[in-house]
Design a protein around this motif. Sequence first.
Motif, PDB file in Angstrom:
ATOM      1  N   PRO A  24     -12.850  20.745  20.765  1.00  8.69           N
ATOM      2  CA  PRO A  24     -13.576  21.812  21.454  1.00  8.69           C
ATOM      3  C   PRO A  24     -12.769  22.348  22.636  1.00  8.69           C
ATOM      4  N   GLU A  25     -12.927  23.640  22.878  1.00  6.44           N
ATOM      5  CA  GLU A  25     -12.260  24.368  23.975  1.00  6.44           C
ATOM      6  C   GLU A  25     -10.770  24.577  23.743  1.00  6.44           C
ATOM      7  N   SER A  26     -10.263  24.147  22.579  1.00  8.33           N
ATOM      8  CA  SER A  26      -8.891  24.519  22.241  1.00  8.33           C
ATOM      9  C   SER A  26      -8.830  26.038  22.118  1.00  8.33           C
ATOM     10  N   GLN A  27      -7.650  26.587  22.403  1.00  4.95           N
ATOM     11  CA  GLN A  27      -7.490  28.043  22.369  1.00  4.95           C
ATOM     12  C   GLN A  27      -6.710  28.469  21.131  1.00  4.95           C
ATOM     13  N   VAL A  28      -7.007  29.655  20.611  1.00  4.28           N
ATOM     14  CA  VAL A  28      -6.177  30.239  19.556  1.00  4.28           C
ATOM     15  C   VAL A  28      -5.706  31.615  20.006  1.00  4.28           C
ATOM     16  N   ILE A  67      -7.805  43.046  21.862  1.00  7.50           N
ATOM     17  CA  ILE A  67      -7.366  44.429  22.066  1.00  7.50           C
ATOM     18  C   ILE A  67      -6.661  44.870  20.798  1.00  7.50           C
ATOM     19  N   GLU A  68      -6.726  46.153  20.503  1.00  2.00           N
ATOM     20  CA  GLU A  68      -5.954  46.719  19.397  1.00  2.00           C
ATOM     21  C   GLU A  68      -5.223  47.934  19.931  1.00  2.00           C
ATOM     22  N   GLY A  69      -3.948  48.045  19.612  1.00  2.00           N
ATOM     23  CA  GLY A  69      -3.235  49.222  20.092  1.00  2.00           C
ATOM     24  C   GLY A  69      -1.747  49.150  19.837  1.00  2.00           C
ATOM     25  N   ARG A  70      -1.053  50.144  20.370  1.00  2.00           N
ATOM     26  CA  ARG A  70       0.415  50.165  20.304  1.00  2.00           C
ATOM     27  C   ARG A  70       0.963  49.782  21.680  1.00  2.00           C
ATOM     28  N   GLY A  71       2.251  49.553  21.740  1.00  5.61           N
ATOM     29  CA  GLY A  71       2.884  49.191  23.011  1.00  5.61           C
ATOM     30  C   GLY A  71       2.866  47.689  23.263  1.00  5.61           C
ATOM     31  N   LEU A  72       2.224  46.948  22.367  1.00  5.49           N
ATOM     32  CA  LEU A  72       2.083  45.499  22.557  1.00  5.49           C
ATOM     33  C   LEU A  72       3.171  44.712  21.833  1.00  5.49           C
ATOM     34  N   ALA A  73       3.752  45.329  20.831  1.00 11.55           N
ATOM     35  CA  ALA A  73       4.750  44.621  20.011  1.00 11.55           C
ATOM     36  C   ALA A  73       5.886  45.575  19.654  1.00 11.55           C
ATOM     37  N   LYS A  74       6.313  46.357  20.634  1.00 11.17           N
ATOM     38  CA  LYS A  74       7.356  47.353  20.360  1.00 11.17           C
ATOM     39  C   LYS A  74       8.689  46.656  20.097  1.00 11.17           C
ATOM     40  N   PHE A  75       9.398  47.118  19.070  1.00  8.27           N
ATOM     41  CA  PHE A  75      10.711  46.571  18.745  1.00  8.27           C
ATOM     42  C   PHE A  75      11.625  47.737  18.374  1.00  8.27           C
ATOM     43  N   ARG A  76      12.523  48.060  19.299  1.00  8.02           N
ATOM     44  CA  ARG A  76      13.451  49.183  19.097  1.00  8.02           C
ATOM     45  C   ARG A  76      12.681  50.452  18.719  1.00  8.02           C
ATOM     46  N   ASP A  77      12.921  51.017  17.521  1.00  8.54           N
ATOM     47  CA  ASP A  77      12.265  52.283  17.159  1.00  8.54           C
ATOM     48  C   ASP A  77      10.856  52.083  16.626  1.00  8.54           C
ATOM     49  N   GLU A  78      10.428  50.831  16.504  1.00  5.33           N
ATOM     50  CA  GLU A  78       9.139  50.570  15.855  1.00  5.33           C
ATOM     51  C   GLU A  78       8.100  50.121  16.882  1.00  5.33           C
ATOM     52  N   ASP A  79       7.010  50.881  16.942  1.00  2.00           N
ATOM     53  CA  ASP A  79       5.925  50.525  17.878  1.00  2.00           C
ATOM     54  C   ASP A  79       4.684  50.226  17.029  1.00  2.00           C
ATOM     55  N   ALA A  80       4.578  48.983  16.601  1.00  2.00           N
ATOM     56  CA  ALA A  80       3.539  48.589  15.637  1.00  2.00           C
ATOM     57  C   ALA A  80       2.144  48.717  16.240  1.00  2.00           C
ATOM     58  N   LYS A  81       1.201  49.088  15.404  1.00  2.94           N
ATOM     59  CA  LYS A  81      -0.209  49.015  15.813  1.00  2.94           C
ATOM     60  C   LYS A  81      -0.685  47.607  15.477  1.00  2.94           C
ATOM     61  N   VAL A  82      -1.104  46.872  16.499  1.00  2.00           N
ATOM     62  CA  VAL A  82      -1.474  45.472  16.288  1.00  2.00           C
ATOM     63  C   VAL A  82      -2.835  45.154  16.898  1.00  2.00           C
ATOM     64  N   GLY A  83      -3.412  44.070  16.418  1.00  2.00           N
ATOM     65  CA  GLY A  83      -4.583  43.486  17.048  1.00  2.00           C
ATOM     66  C   GLY A  83      -4.166  42.184  17.702  1.00  2.00           C
ATOM     67  N   ARG A  84      -4.761  41.915  18.863  1.00  2.00           N
ATOM     68  CA  ARG A  84      -4.564  40.632  19.534  1.00  2.00           C
ATOM     69  C   ARG A  84      -5.917  39.993  19.723  1.00  2.00           C
ATOM     70  N   CYS A  85      -5.951  38.678  19.574  1.00  2.00           N
ATOM     71  CA  CYS A  85      -7.203  37.967  19.810  1.00  2.00           C
ATOM     72  C   CYS A  85      -6.903  36.628  20.472  1.00  2.00           C
ATOM     73  N   VAL A  86      -7.648  36.328  21.535  1.00  2.00           N
ATOM     74  CA  VAL A  86      -7.653  35.002  22.135  1.00  2.00           C
ATOM     75  C   VAL A  86      -9.064  34.470  21.947  1.00  2.00           C
ATOM     76  N   ALA A  87      -9.185  33.241  21.468  1.00  2.00           N
ATOM     77  CA  ALA A  87     -10.525  32.679  21.244  1.00  2.00           C
ATOM     78  C   ALA A  87     -10.512  31.193  21.565  1.00  2.00           C
ATOM     79  N   SER A  88     -11.715  30.678  21.871  1.00  2.00           N
ATOM     80  CA  SER A  88     -11.871  29.251  22.182  1.00  2.00           C
ATOM     81  C   SER A  88     -12.720  28.588  21.123  1.00  2.00           C
ATOM     82  N   LYS A  89     -12.351  27.381  20.779  1.00  2.00           N
ATOM     83  CA  LYS A  89     -13.117  26.612  19.796  1.00  2.00           C
ATOM     84  C   LYS A  89     -14.468  26.183  20.428  1.00  2.00           C
ATOM     85  N   ASN A  90     -15.548  26.421  19.718  1.00  2.00           N
ATOM     86  CA  ASN A  90     -16.883  26.049  20.226  1.00  2.00           C
ATOM     87  C   ASN A  90     -17.021  24.527  20.274  1.00  2.00           C
TER      88      ASN A  90
END
Length: 210
Positions: free
Chosen positions: A138-142, A187-210
């Motif tokens: 419990p309370e471990s993070q992902v 959050i979902e968006g661009r600018g979070l995983a930019k690599f050279r000419d590629e600006d991927a649209k990504v989702g990020r999630c942080v969650a805690s185990k119940n």
Amino acid sequence: MSQAETSSYWDSFYSSRKKGAPAYPSQFAAFAVNELTDIDGVIEFGCGNGRDSEFFATCGFDLLGLDASVEAIELCRSRSAHEHTRYVQCLAGAAKDEIKGFLVNKRKVAVYARFFLHAIDENEANAFLDLLSVLLPPESQVFFEYRTIDDADQDKTFGTDHYRRYVNHQDMLANIERAGFRVTYQIEGRGLAKFRDEDAKVGRCVASKN
Ligand SMILES: C[S@@+](CC[C@H](N)C(=O)[O-])C[C@H]1O[C@@H](n2cnc3c(N)ncnc32)[C@H](O)[C@@H]1O
């Protein structure tokens, strides 16, 4: 694409691009390390060449890095500069014993997976979340980052000849919650995983185990 084809693709990627795949940490790893709270270690799934695993190890965390690719794990081991790291070649779905071994004497850990959930199919992703749900204290993070639906049309630096499943971000969040986690940041968006000419649209999630 079958699991064997996927592993074979990544083996050839890591053997032929040893100099090309970034060895420095990703933006997501830099984000995640600031969010790690009172944990006893980090498990990375789909660790690739170990770019983020080694960063977490450099920051002092016990580290277990897992990847299906033999070549990737060999690369990780050859580059690793830390005693408290362990790199293991295995499919995520077969990682139960490795996870259990890593958890001995640990109160809670963080699981980190960047660009992994979109590299496996939906059934495997759900089985992966269920495995984490059963094993993590419990309370471990992902921490997850993955390509989302609007990214499908984006030009790709590393080509399009391997499996990518463009994820519906809201569906993924619901699946994570359904598996027994509480989403604490997303959050979902661009600018979070930019690599050279590629600006991927990504989702990020942080969650805690119940
Ligand atoms: C897109 S790469 C991401 C690598 C690294 N996390 C990064 O961000 O640079 C996806 C990785 O997942 C691994 N992978 C794919 N399917 C897997 C599975 N079923 N179990 C474990 N690893 C897998 C691949 O070998 C590859 O290293």
